[in-house]
Design a protein around this motif. Structure first.
Motif, short mmCIF file in Angstrom:
data_model
loop_
_atom_site.label_atom_id
_atom_site.label_comp_id
_atom_site.label_asym_id
_atom_site.label_seq_id
_atom_site.Cartn_x
_atom_site.Cartn_y
_atom_site.Cartn_z
N VAL A 195 59.55 19.17 -15.97
CA VAL A 195 59.31 20.42 -15.48
C VAL A 195 57.93 20.95 -15.81
CG1 VAL A 195 61.83 21.01 -15.49
CG2 VAL A 195 60.37 21.26 -17.74
N ARG A 196 57.35 20.41 -16.82
CA ARG A 196 56.19 20.75 -17.25
C ARG A 196 55.15 19.65 -17.92
NH1 ARG A 196 58.77 25.06 -18.44
NH2 ARG A 196 59.49 24.47 -20.47
N ASP B 206 72.44 24.18 -13.40
CA ASP B 206 71.20 23.43 -13.05
C ASP B 206 70.91 22.11 -13.74
OD1 ASP B 206 70.58 24.43 -15.70
OD2 ASP B 206 68.57 25.09 -15.09
N GLN C 118 54.84 15.82 -22.07
CA GLN C 118 55.69 16.47 -20.89
C GLN C 118 57.03 17.02 -21.42
OE1 GLN C 118 55.90 13.15 -17.99
NE2 GLN C 118 58.01 12.49 -18.91
N THR C 119 57.47 17.87 -20.50
CA THR C 119 58.79 18.55 -20.83
C THR C 119 59.77 18.10 -19.76
OG1 THR C 119 57.86 20.40 -22.31
CG2 THR C 119 60.22 20.38 -21.38
N SER C 120 60.83 17.44 -19.93
CA SER C 120 61.80 17.11 -18.92
C SER C 120 63.42 17.67 -19.17
CB SER C 120 62.03 15.61 -19.18
OG SER C 120 60.71 14.89 -18.95
N LEU C 121 63.76 18.12 -17.87
CA LEU C 121 65.25 18.48 -18.04
C LEU C 121 66.07 17.37 -17.90
CD1 LEU C 121 67.21 20.90 -17.92
CD2 LEU C 121 66.58 21.08 -15.46
N THR D 239 64.70 29.27 -23.70
CA THR D 239 63.57 29.31 -23.12
C THR D 239 62.48 29.51 -24.42
OG1 THR D 239 64.26 30.58 -21.38
CG2 THR D 239 61.97 30.52 -21.84
N LEU E 216 66.39 20.06 -22.63
CA LEU E 216 64.88 19.57 -22.50
C LEU E 216 64.48 18.79 -23.76
CD1 LEU E 216 65.61 22.83 -21.26
CD2 LEU E 216 63.60 21.98 -20.12
N ARG F 33 64.06 15.35 -14.94
CA ARG F 33 63.06 15.75 -13.91
C ARG F 33 62.05 16.47 -15.01
NH1 ARG F 33 62.74 21.21 -12.13
NH2 ARG F 33 64.67 21.67 -12.61
#
Length: 428
Positions: A124-125, A112, A320-323, A302, A337, A122
């Motif tokens: 994600v949160r 992914d 923010q959290t980014s992948l 996780t 992340l 990206r």
């Protein structure tokens, strides 16, 4: 380090994954060379095994003839020794070249994880909203006005890229570290205080050497004949502490964390978002780490991301959290992340933690294994790490997000008892 058997069995899948990070033509050339070296290695092993068997048979025949009083029909056992030594020397050379080439390849990104650089990351949160501040001052101006950081004397002591916390600034930094230590203990991580000087073998095990060899501070070879360097992150020390060990399967996942200063040869940052304590050659960080069974790794990643996010949330910081895309993540990691705090003065997010899963890439380099219950064969563990947290970036985020119109800065509620105040105020 990658698994050579995987390259032999499914080269196309390996090439496709590596192409997320490297030019496909470069990948093809690298895999061609690896497979050629691997074939040489295997052919030499077969030849050496055959030569050893032949020598054993000749030695037995020679001994039997001597015992029977006959003239031996074969040469003395020493006759083939030179040829065997030459073959073994050639094998050593080929294996060293194969190891060097394997160590240069990055990890295979997870399915992914997309190709590309920062532009392909990206979100994600997101937690909270950017604070509404009428007249934003940056953390450098605030830290000077509040008497928290002495940048000039830091440069006087260490040169460009160093600073010195002072007064309530030093206390705020220490309060952050102590609070983070307590939070990580409560989350089930064992507290470690490792050496700051590490052997080069630890840098190789973590995947930082050889590629990033010049990014750290090394002792000269006269002072450190085995090779020593100042750790760039506690990840290197925690992983290195378990090199060449077989871990107790029943104790996995093994969870540890460490506080250390981190020492890095950072490129000088003139951009406004790298001023002050955001980027420097020495900074404080608390690092969490897990050794897991392969099937435990996904849940561990996780949980680690959730734990780090909870720390930033408890401090009340918008983030923010980014992948990360493959090209923006560390070469040693399958998946990363980033947890990034909002910096009002630049209108950008700045990473305070990278939580990463390395698969068995680091464990293969460090020979860290586990043995399945009742079995004799060992397998490589999976490793994961994350900052929890880097205080040199939390510090400016707190100053900027909690600044008030009167020039004061509110202290996060979880730190107020430690500092004995709810705000920092300018000296009168």
């Amino acid at each position: 380090m990658l698994d050579m058997e995987l390259i032999r069995k499914d080269r196309d899948a390996v090439a496709t994954a590596l192409a997320k990070r490297l030019d496909p033509a470069e990948v093809s050339r690298a895999l061609d060379e690896l497979q050629q070296l691997d074939q040489q290695r295997r052919s030499l092993i077969t030849e050496i095994d055959g030569e050893r068997q032949r020598r054993k048979a000749e030695a037995r025949a020679y001994a039997e003839a001597k015992r029977a009083g006959r003239e031996p029909e074969v040469a003395t056992p020493e006759a083939g020794r030179k040829q065997l030594a030459e073959l073994e020397a050639e094998l050593d050379e080929v294996q060293a070249r194969l190891r060097d080439r394997m160590s240069e390849l990055p990890n295979l990104p997870a399915d992914d994880v997309v190709p590309g650089g920062k532009e392909a990351n990206r979100v994600v949160r997101t937690f909270g909203e950017p604070p509404a501040i009428e007249q934003v001052r940056d953390h450098v101006e605030l830290s000077r006005a509040l008497g928290l950081v002495d940048h000039e004397r830091g440069v006087k002591l260490g040169g460009s890229g160093f600073w010195m916390y002072t007064g309530l600034g030093a206390r705020l930094e220490w309060a952050l570290l102590n609070w983070l230590i307590e939070q990580n203990i409560a989350a089930g991580y064992e507290f470690l205080l490792p050496p700051h000087l590490l052997l080069d073998s630890a840098g190789f095990a973590a995947g930082q050497f050889p590629k990033f060899y010049d990014d750290v501070y090394h002792l000269d070879r006269q002072s450190a004949p085995r090779g020593q360097f100042l750790l760039p992150t506690a990840e290197t020390a925690i992983l290195g502490a378990y090199q060449d060990e077989i871990l107790d399967t029943g104790k996995l996942p093994l969870k540890a964390f460490a506080y250390t200063p981190c020492y890095r040869r950072e490129a000088a940052g003139s951009h406004s978002d790298e001023r002050g304590t955001v980027r420097g050659h020495q900074f404080n960080k608390v690092e969490i780490f897990q050794f897991t069974l392969p099937e435990q790794a996904d849940a561990a990643l996780t949980a680690m991301v959730g734990h780090v996010e909870s720390l930033v949330e408890k401090l009340g910081l918008h983030h923010q959290t980014s992948l990360l895309a493959a090209g923006d993540a560390s070469a040693s990691m399958k998946k990363t992340l980033d947890i990034e705090v909002w910096m009002p003065s630049t209108g950008k997010y700045k990473e305070v933690s990278s939580v990463s899963w390395a698969g068995d890439y680091q464990a293969r380099r460090a020979a860290i294994r586990y043995r399945e219950p009742g079995g004799k064969q060992t397998r490589f563990v999976h490793t994961l790490n994350g900052s929890a947290l880097a205080t040199s970036r939390l510090f400016p985020a707190i100053l900027e997000q909690f600044q008030q119109a009167d020039g004061s800065v509110l202290i996060p509620e979880v730190l107020r008892d430690r500092l004995g105040t709810d705000r920092l105020t300018p000296a009168r």
